[in-house]
Scaffold this motif. Structure first.
Motif, PDB file in Angstrom:
ATOM      1  N   ARG A  31       0.888  -1.423   0.030  1.00  0.00           N
ATOM      2  CA  ARG A  31       0.026   0.030  -0.176  1.00  0.00           C
ATOM      3  C   ARG A  31       0.902   1.137   0.228  1.00  0.00           C
ATOM      4  O   ARG A  31       0.513   2.177  -0.722  1.00  0.00           O
ATOM      5  CB  ARG A  31      -0.973  -0.033   1.061  1.00  0.00           C
ATOM      6  CG  ARG A  31      -1.987  -0.851   1.037  1.00  0.00           C
ATOM      7  CD  ARG A  31      -3.075  -1.166   2.186  1.00  0.00           C
ATOM      8  NE  ARG A  31      -3.953  -2.044   1.791  1.00  0.00           N
ATOM      9  CZ  ARG A  31      -4.172  -3.332   2.707  1.00  0.00           C
ATOM     10  NH1 ARG A  31      -3.189  -3.364   3.616  1.00  0.00           N
ATOM     11  NH2 ARG A  31      -5.175  -4.309   2.211  1.00  0.00           N
ATOM     12  N   MET A  53      -6.901   2.419  -1.360  1.00  0.00           N
ATOM     13  CA  MET A  53      -5.400   2.014  -0.795  1.00  0.00           C
ATOM     14  C   MET A  53      -4.818   2.925   0.126  1.00  0.00           C
ATOM     15  O   MET A  53      -4.089   2.419   1.149  1.00  0.00           O
ATOM     16  CB  MET A  53      -4.446   2.094  -2.186  1.00  0.00           C
ATOM     17  CG  MET A  53      -3.238   1.179  -2.130  1.00  0.00           C
ATOM     18  SD  MET A  53      -3.232  -0.493  -2.075  1.00  0.00           S
ATOM     19  CE  MET A  53      -3.714  -0.974  -3.566  1.00  0.00           C
ATOM     20  N   TYR A  57      -4.072   1.959   4.046  1.00  0.00           N
ATOM     21  CA  TYR A  57      -2.685   2.292   4.353  1.00  0.00           C
ATOM     22  C   TYR A  57      -2.861   2.954   5.837  1.00  0.00           C
ATOM     23  O   TYR A  57      -2.268   2.968   7.019  1.00  0.00           O
ATOM     24  CB  TYR A  57      -1.984   2.990   3.508  1.00  0.00           C
ATOM     25  CG  TYR A  57      -0.464   3.612   3.706  1.00  0.00           C
ATOM     26  CD1 TYR A  57       0.465   2.834   4.169  1.00  0.00           C
ATOM     27  CD2 TYR A  57      -0.164   5.116   4.076  1.00  0.00           C
ATOM     28  CE1 TYR A  57       1.833   3.288   4.623  1.00  0.00           C
ATOM     29  CE2 TYR A  57       1.045   5.414   4.168  1.00  0.00           C
ATOM     30  CZ  TYR A  57       1.955   4.490   4.632  1.00  0.00           C
ATOM     31  OH  TYR A  57       3.144   4.980   4.710  1.00  0.00           O
TER      32      TYR A  57
END
Length: 138
Positions: A31, A53, A57
């Protein structure tokens, strides 16, 4: 890489989730690489896969506030209700209730989509705020 280089990252992230769910470090590093790789790529600024994403993260950071601010500075996710909701929720969890309220408001002002998600999460937040006022912690 083809026309959609982000697809390779999202495919591999899905593979890791399905086949190596305990390999948190590999997923975190993937990520991070993905977020860095496309942070200046206009094609992906509001792509739901790319925004997710970043949000995944952020979920692995103890205090993701600086990451959310960086996303905003880079204009990543500004049209995404998921971005504003995630940032507001993390602010609320840290006790920054006024900031959370402002983040929901900003998301609506920016026209983040889907609007229904943002308004539903905002309503739930407001209900929790009322409940906190009625039942303050000891």
């Amino acid at each position: 890489e083809g026309d959609d280089p982000l697809q390779a990252f999202t495919t591999y992230a899905a593979y890791l989730e399905q086949h190596r769910p305990t390999d948190a470090l590999a997923a975190f590093e993937l990520r991070e690489r993905c977020c860095r790789a496309f942070r200046d790529d206009e094609r992906y600024k509001n792509d739901a896969r790319y925004v997710q994403m970043w949000l995944d993260y952020a979920d692995n950071l103890q205090d993701p506030d600086d990451l959310f601010k960086f996303m905003k500075k880079k204009k990543v996710g500004l049209q995404s209700a998921a971005f504003w909701c995630a940032w507001a929720l993390r602010s609320e969890e840290r006790g920054h209730v006024k900031n959370a309220a402002e983040l929901y408001k900003k998301g609506l002002e920016k026209g983040a989509l889907p609007t229904e998600m943002l308004t539903a999460k905002q309503a739930a937040f407001e209900a929790r705020a009322v409940d906190r006022e009625r039942n303050p912690p000891p």
